[in-house]
Design an enzyme around this catalytic site. Structure first.
Site, PDB file in Angstrom:
ATOM      1  N   ARG A 188       4.146  -9.076  10.319  1.00 57.90           N
ATOM      2  CA  ARG A 188       5.345  -8.251  10.142  1.00 57.90           C
ATOM      3  C   ARG A 188       6.502  -9.072   9.582  1.00 57.90           C
ATOM      4  O   ARG A 188       7.492  -8.538   9.117  1.00 57.90           O
ATOM      5  CB  ARG A 188       5.833  -7.645  11.472  1.00 57.90           C
ATOM      6  CG  ARG A 188       4.873  -6.744  12.217  1.00 57.90           C
ATOM      7  CD  ARG A 188       4.372  -5.629  11.385  1.00 57.90           C
ATOM      8  NE  ARG A 188       3.076  -5.981  10.811  1.00 57.90           N
ATOM      9  CZ  ARG A 188       2.536  -5.346   9.791  1.00 57.90           C
ATOM     10  NH1 ARG A 188       3.161  -4.354   9.212  1.00 57.90           N
ATOM     11  NH2 ARG A 188       1.360  -5.714   9.322  1.00 57.90           N
ATOM     12  N   GLN A 193      -6.347  -4.674  11.099  1.00 59.70           N
ATOM     13  CA  GLN A 193      -5.180  -4.162  11.808  1.00 59.70           C
ATOM     14  C   GLN A 193      -5.523  -2.993  12.716  1.00 59.70           C
ATOM     15  O   GLN A 193      -4.651  -2.223  13.109  1.00 59.70           O
ATOM     16  CB  GLN A 193      -4.105  -3.732  10.800  1.00 59.70           C
ATOM     17  CG  GLN A 193      -3.546  -4.902  10.021  1.00 59.70           C
ATOM     18  CD  GLN A 193      -2.396  -4.475   9.126  1.00 59.70           C
ATOM     19  OE1 GLN A 193      -1.371  -4.001   9.582  1.00 59.70           O
ATOM     20  NE2 GLN A 193      -2.584  -4.642   7.824  1.00 59.70           N
ATOM     21  N   ASP A 216      -3.473   7.512   5.570  1.00 63.85           N
ATOM     22  CA  ASP A 216      -3.015   6.131   5.760  1.00 63.85           C
ATOM     23  C   ASP A 216      -3.515   5.619   7.108  1.00 63.85           C
ATOM     24  O   ASP A 216      -3.835   6.416   7.998  1.00 63.85           O
ATOM     25  CB  ASP A 216      -1.484   6.113   5.716  1.00 63.85           C
ATOM     26  CG  ASP A 216      -0.960   4.704   5.517  1.00 63.85           C
ATOM     27  OD1 ASP A 216      -1.775   3.796   5.293  1.00 63.85           O
ATOM     28  OD2 ASP A 216       0.266   4.514   5.605  1.00 63.85           O
ATOM     29  N   GLU A 217      -3.567   4.304   7.290  1.00 59.09           N
ATOM     30  CA  GLU A 217      -3.995   3.690   8.549  1.00 59.09           C
ATOM     31  C   GLU A 217      -5.354   4.252   9.001  1.00 59.09           C
ATOM     32  O   GLU A 217      -5.556   4.586  10.167  1.00 59.09           O
ATOM     33  CB  GLU A 217      -2.948   3.917   9.653  1.00 59.09           C
ATOM     34  CG  GLU A 217      -1.533   3.511   9.289  1.00 59.09           C
ATOM     35  CD  GLU A 217      -1.313   1.998   9.283  1.00 59.09           C
ATOM     36  OE1 GLU A 217      -2.292   1.227   9.453  1.00 59.09           O
ATOM     37  OE2 GLU A 217      -0.148   1.593   9.104  1.00 59.09           O
ATOM     38  N   LYS A 269       0.818  -1.219   0.000  1.00 63.77           N
ATOM     39  CA  LYS A 269       0.000   0.000   0.000  1.00 63.77           C
ATOM     40  C   LYS A 269       0.845   1.259   0.000  1.00 63.77           C
ATOM     41  O   LYS A 269       0.456   2.260  -0.600  1.00 63.77           O
ATOM     42  CB  LYS A 269      -0.930   0.011   1.208  1.00 63.77           C
ATOM     43  CG  LYS A 269      -0.160   0.026   2.490  1.00 63.77           C
ATOM     44  CD  LYS A 269      -0.933   0.486   3.673  1.00 63.77           C
ATOM     45  CE  LYS A 269       0.112   0.701   4.766  1.00 63.77           C
ATOM     46  NZ  LYS A 269      -0.427   0.920   6.055  1.00 63.77           N
ATOM     47  N   THR A 270       2.006   1.224   0.651  1.00 70.30           N
ATOM     48  CA  THR A 270       2.841   2.424   0.659  1.00 70.30           C
ATOM     49  C   THR A 270       3.267   2.750  -0.760  1.00 70.30           C
ATOM     50  O   THR A 270       3.258   3.897  -1.203  1.00 70.30           O
ATOM     51  CB  THR A 270       4.073   2.218   1.545  1.00 70.30           C
ATOM     52  OG1 THR A 270       3.643   1.772   2.825  1.00 70.30           O
ATOM     53  CG2 THR A 270       4.843   3.512   1.714  1.00 70.30           C
TER      54      THR A 270
END
Length: 778
Positions: A629, A279, A227-228, A38-39
DNA sequence: GTGACACCTATTTTT
DNA sequence: TAGGTGTCAC
């Protein structure tokens, strides 16, 4: 001019990612599973907007979760389209962006631009004072209880007034809380200070109260990316709403060069949000998962794009993650997949104690390192900060290079807080909290009584504490104290006068010297003060470093930066060390190898979460975040007993372990084996250890693990020792308390940092820091 | 006003 | 365990 970005921006993207980069419309939700790139998508989307000239950099506002993520995004956009091209974008966290806006606009509503930001510790200090003033502790008010309630209210955009309107004043708890909340709010306003939650909430109020100010930013930011998004709270959501609102005709300047709609207004900015409800791990801080779940309803005609292909982890790791998260009901089904292949199995390990577990982690890290995995590509996660103790102890003994993220302990040290308080006082003369902190540092004979006299003078005359200090001679105090007070006031005033222009390090050094702060530390006979003086000097270096990076940076900029650093911000990719951090800090990061420790009932899920609504589900997401992760290697570990508050408690395997298909995990030592291993653990524990096997421990999980107190509570932690000048050379035989006898194969490093590599007869190969390892030469 | 000492209690995650 | 608070003597 073309509306299609050049091919480089689309290179290597899958169809969904491509669409997410290219979609043009008012609102877009990108549901991005862990590791789905996504980044990359976000940066290319921004780069595309700039490259096609659909937007100027100054029209882009991108919100990230940490400053580090912001810096990385800026860097990556710059790398795609040229650094100068990318200049002028606002890429920052919610809090930083709001500070920037508030510093410009604070004067609209009674604050000055040099306002102080109160961190949680400051807020708590203030609340504590108020509770004391009101004797409210006798009514059962606690600092943390009140702080939590105030924070919650502010995150829901409820200030004292609106809170009071809905309050039931017949309930003494309610009435008392409102009174504390009111005093807290007034104190902040008088101190020219905002707390963390205010930064967001006050910006929203600002926009709502001053439509013309809002229009300024609405006109400026035409493309907003967040984001997030799953971790935004209501205030942050409201802020986004305000920023993306269209501008009414009356606020559109006549000479605008922007496209206007039929009525003469300007349509709202385009909004892109990226998130993954699996998340979401910040509900405890007010994050509202509904923001993402109801996005489509909130922003009609929005497009939703799903990114499910994972480019980070092996299939085994993803299978485990998918299996765990599927136990959360009420979620949209989403399954991560990869083409990388299944990879190694997940390794499981059960230690007897936290130390045993830590030793396992250290040993495995050493093995990975021997296999060629760099230390910086390895991370150790834990649920609570307290777990670092055992890990650090063992890591130091094993001479493993590591660094602990978060727990930014430097700024929490008393002497650093004191020095920072001097800077804050100088920047914001209205802030009594900072002033009170430094008033008697170094000791000037200004005790509680004198302080109270100053305070009552200030209250009686409606002036600040700082003003009262200037008038100290009117208070009839002793000549010595009076001199001390006016002397300090004069220093502060003189330095304040330079605060807007002088270099931060100069301001700090001047203060440290003129107030005698550093001299007092150096002259002290307390050996700890020597270290304190060094820390303060370190702070001076920090300010110099800051000035190097920000030649134009002011004292205010420095104070802002320090207040808003996130735990993950001090991650240094070039450090060459293993990273230790909480699961929360780990969000958004990835590592070649991940150790997830303390996978026990009571810890993960944490005891405290059991009573919270949605607690266990959130803990599961936390576990999921931890698992995802890892790129190639994942280690799950737990301990049978864990030392806590000086007690040793029996721990049970986490319920989440049984949610992972058994064939994905290879247990090096399962909870079953652990009960039957003989060896180094004390007899006392052996005798009374509850007999649970691996299988049965899963089928009959007790609600809370039984607490068993054992008499060897202090034994394990008391391991730091000093071998003085013990020197070893290759070939020497040594005896280690835990590992038995062995032969030194090599010695590296010098002085107190020399490390012996030892081949033990039974325990394998270890690296030991000679100075402190529990060893003797044979 | 200061410093030493004993006692007590609270322990999740963080911008 | 460790940090914070309260009490006491100087």
């Amino acid at each position: 001019m073309t509306l299609v970005p050049d091919d480089r921006l689309l290179e290597g993207l899958n169809p969904q990612q491509r669409e997410a980069v290219l979609y043009r419309g008012q609102s877009l939700l990108i549901v991005a599973g862990a590791g789905s790139g996504k980044t990359s998508v976000l940066t290319r989307r921004i780069a595309g907007l700039l490259q096609t000239r659909e937007a100027w950099p100054s029209q882009v506002l991108a919100i990230t979760f940490t400053n580090k993520a912001a810096a990385e995004m800026r860097e990556r956009v710059g790398a795609l389209i040229g650094r100068e091209e990318a200049e002028g974008m606002w890429i920052s966290t919610f809090h930083s962006a709001c500070v920037r806006i508030l510093r410009r606009e604070a004067e609209n509503f009674g604050f000055t631009k040099s306002f102080t930001i109160y961190d949680s510790a400051d807020s708590r200090a203030l609340i504590k004072r108020i509770i004391k003033e009101l004797d409210a502790d006798t009514l059962g008010f606690t600092v943390s209880g009140v702080a939590g309630k105030i924070s919650k209210a502010k995150n829901e955009l409820s200030d004292v007034e609106s809170y009071a309107r809905g309050a039931n004043f017949n309930d003494p708890n309610e009435a008392g809380f409102v009174e504390i909340f009111r005093r807290y709010t007034e104190s902040l306003a008088r101190a020219n200070a905002f707390d963390f939650d205010d930064l967001i909430a006050q910006t929203v109020y600002l926009f709502r109260a001053f439509p013309a100010v809002a229009a300024l930013y609405q006109r400026r930011f035409r493309h907003i990316l967040v984001d997030e998004y799953q971790d935004t709270n209501h205030a942050q959501y409201a802020l986004i709403r305000e920023l993306t609102r269209g501008i009414a005709p009356e606020h559109v300047p006549a000479d605008t060069r922007m496209a206007t709609s039929a009525d003469g207004g300007i349509p709202g900015a385009s909004l892109t949000v990226v998130g993954d409800s699996d998340q979401s791990i910040y509900a405890f801080r007010g994050a509202d998962i509904r923001n993402i779940v109801e996005f489509e309803r909130d922003f009609p005609n929005s497009r939703v794009i799903l990114l499910e292909q994972n480019y980070r982890s092996t299939q085994n790791i993803l299978d485990a993650a998918n299996a765990v998260i599927s136990n959360n009901f009420d979620r949209k089904d989403k399954k991560l997949f990869t083409t990388i292949g299944s990879g190694d199995k997940i390794i499981g390990f059960t230690g007897y104690s936290g130390h045993d577990e830590a030793q396992f982690v250290a040993d495995e890290i050493q093995k990975l390192h021997d296999e060629g995995v760099a230390y910086k590509d390895i991370a150790v996660f834990y649920r609570t900060n307290a777990q670092t103790r055992a890990l650090e102890e063992i890591f130091i003994r094993s001479a493993l290079p590591y660094r602990v993220l978060g727990g930014t302990k430097f700024y929490e040290r008393a002497e650093i807080k004191d020095a920072m308080a001097y800077l804050i006082t100088v920047a914001n003369p209205f802030d009594p909290l900072a002033l009170r902190r430094v008033m008697n540092v170094p000791k000037r004979g200004i005790g509680p009584a004198t302080e109270a006299a100053l305070q009552s003078y200030a209250d009686a005359n409606q002036v600040t504490l700082r003003d009262a200090m200037r008038d100290a001679s009117l208070l009839g105090l002793g000549p010595k104290v009076t001199g001390a007070i006016t002397g300090l006031a004069q220093i502060l005033d003189e330095v304040s006068a330079t605060a807007g222009t002088a270099k931060v390090s100069d301001i700090l050094v001047t203060l440290l010297q003129r107030t005698g702060f550093i001299e007092a530390l150096r002259a002290s006979r307390d050996p700890q003060d020597e270290a304190r003086a060094e820390n303060v000097e370190e702070l001076v270096s920090v300010t110099k470093e800051f000035q190097r990076n920000n030649p134009e940076g002011t004292l205010l900029d420095f104070l802002t930066e320090v207040s808003l650093v996130a735990a993950a911000d001090d991650l240094d990719d070039s450090s060459g060390t293993v990273s230790l951090m909480t699961l929360h800090t780990a969000k958004g990061l990835e590592y070649e190898a991940v150790f997830l420790t303390g996978v026990e009932e009571g810890l993960l899920p944490h005891q405290m979460s059991a009573s919270e609504v949605g607690g266990p589900a959130e803990e599961r997401r936390l576990f999921y975040v931890g698992i995802t992760r890892a790129r190639r290697r994942l280690f799950l570990s737990l301990a049978m007993t864990r030392a806590q508050f000086g007690e040793v408690n029996v721990a049970m395997p986490s319920r989440y372990l049984q949610e992972i298909p058994a064939d994905l995990i290879e247990w090096k030592q399962s909870p079953g084996d652990a009960t039957s291993r003989g060896g180094t653990q004390p007899r006392a524990l052996n005798a009374r250890r509850p007999q649970f096997s691996y299988a049965s421990s899963f089928s009959e999980l007790p609600a809370a693990p039984p607490r068993v107190k054992t008499e060897w509570a202090n034994r394990v932690t008391n391991t730091v020792r000093d071998n003085g000048d013990l020197t070893l050379a290759a070939g020497d035989r040594i005896r280690h308390v835990d590992f038995g006898d062995g032969r030194v194969t090599a010695v590296t490093g010098a002085g107190p940092k020399s490390v012996a590599e030892v081949q033990f007869d039974t325990a394998g190969r270890k690296r030991l820091l000679i100075k402190i390892a529990p060893i003797e030469k044979l």
